[in-house]
Design a protein around this motif. Sequence first.
Motif, short mmCIF file in Angstrom:
data_model
loop_
_atom_site.label_atom_id
_atom_site.label_comp_id
_atom_site.label_asym_id
_atom_site.label_seq_id
_atom_site.Cartn_x
_atom_site.Cartn_y
_atom_site.Cartn_z
N GLN A 117 11.18 -16.18 9.26
CA GLN A 117 12.14 -17.04 8.55
C GLN A 117 13.51 -17.01 9.25
O GLN A 117 14.13 -18.05 9.45
N ILE A 118 13.95 -15.82 9.64
CA ILE A 118 15.23 -15.69 10.35
C ILE A 118 15.17 -16.44 11.68
O ILE A 118 16.12 -17.13 12.07
N SER A 119 14.05 -16.32 12.38
CA SER A 119 13.87 -17.03 13.65
C SER A 119 14.00 -18.54 13.46
O SER A 119 14.64 -19.23 14.25
N ASP A 120 13.37 -19.05 12.39
CA ASP A 120 13.46 -20.48 12.10
C ASP A 120 14.89 -20.90 11.80
O ASP A 120 15.38 -21.91 12.30
N GLU A 121 15.58 -20.10 10.97
CA GLU A 121 16.97 -20.41 10.59
C GLU A 121 17.89 -20.44 11.81
O GLU A 121 18.78 -21.27 11.91
N LEU A 122 17.68 -19.51 12.74
CA LEU A 122 18.53 -19.42 13.93
C LEU A 122 18.03 -20.27 15.08
O LEU A 122 18.65 -20.31 16.15
N GLU A 123 16.89 -20.93 14.87
CA GLU A 123 16.27 -21.79 15.88
C GLU A 123 16.03 -21.04 17.18
O GLU A 123 16.37 -21.50 18.27
#
Length: 146
Positions: A117-123
């Motif tokens: 989820q963090i990876s997605d948020e930070l692209e």
Amino acid sequence: PVLTVCLFVKFLKSKPGAAMVEMGDGFAVDRALTCLNTNSYLFDQQLNVCVSKQKVIVPGQSFEMEDGSCSFKDFSNNRNNRFTNMKQAAKNRIQKPNNMLHFFSAPPTITEEIFYQISDELEVKKPKSIIFFSGKSKSLPSPPLC
């Protein structure tokens, strides 16, 4: 043992994208050259690390950069500097840049899904795998050797 300390960082006005880093000793300089001149990239820019003719960084010559931050930073007494004393320095594991992220003091509820989820948020690219290690536990005495 020798302490390896990054003391000061100064971005150069005359050469955008370039910075000078003053290290604590010659050993620190050699280690930086060895570890960072290995086809390393930072913010999609290839790092080129070399020894400067200038021996020290003069803090008074700083300027405001495009993003509003100061071009000079003193790390000599920063609490995140892991080389400020021999006890801290002895715990460090110096490694060349790689694709592995080591993290500490994460909440016990952390999961792979939270990392994704963090990876997605930070692209940013999602990790291929995540391995969680349990915290330190009191070790049992070793059985006697025969």
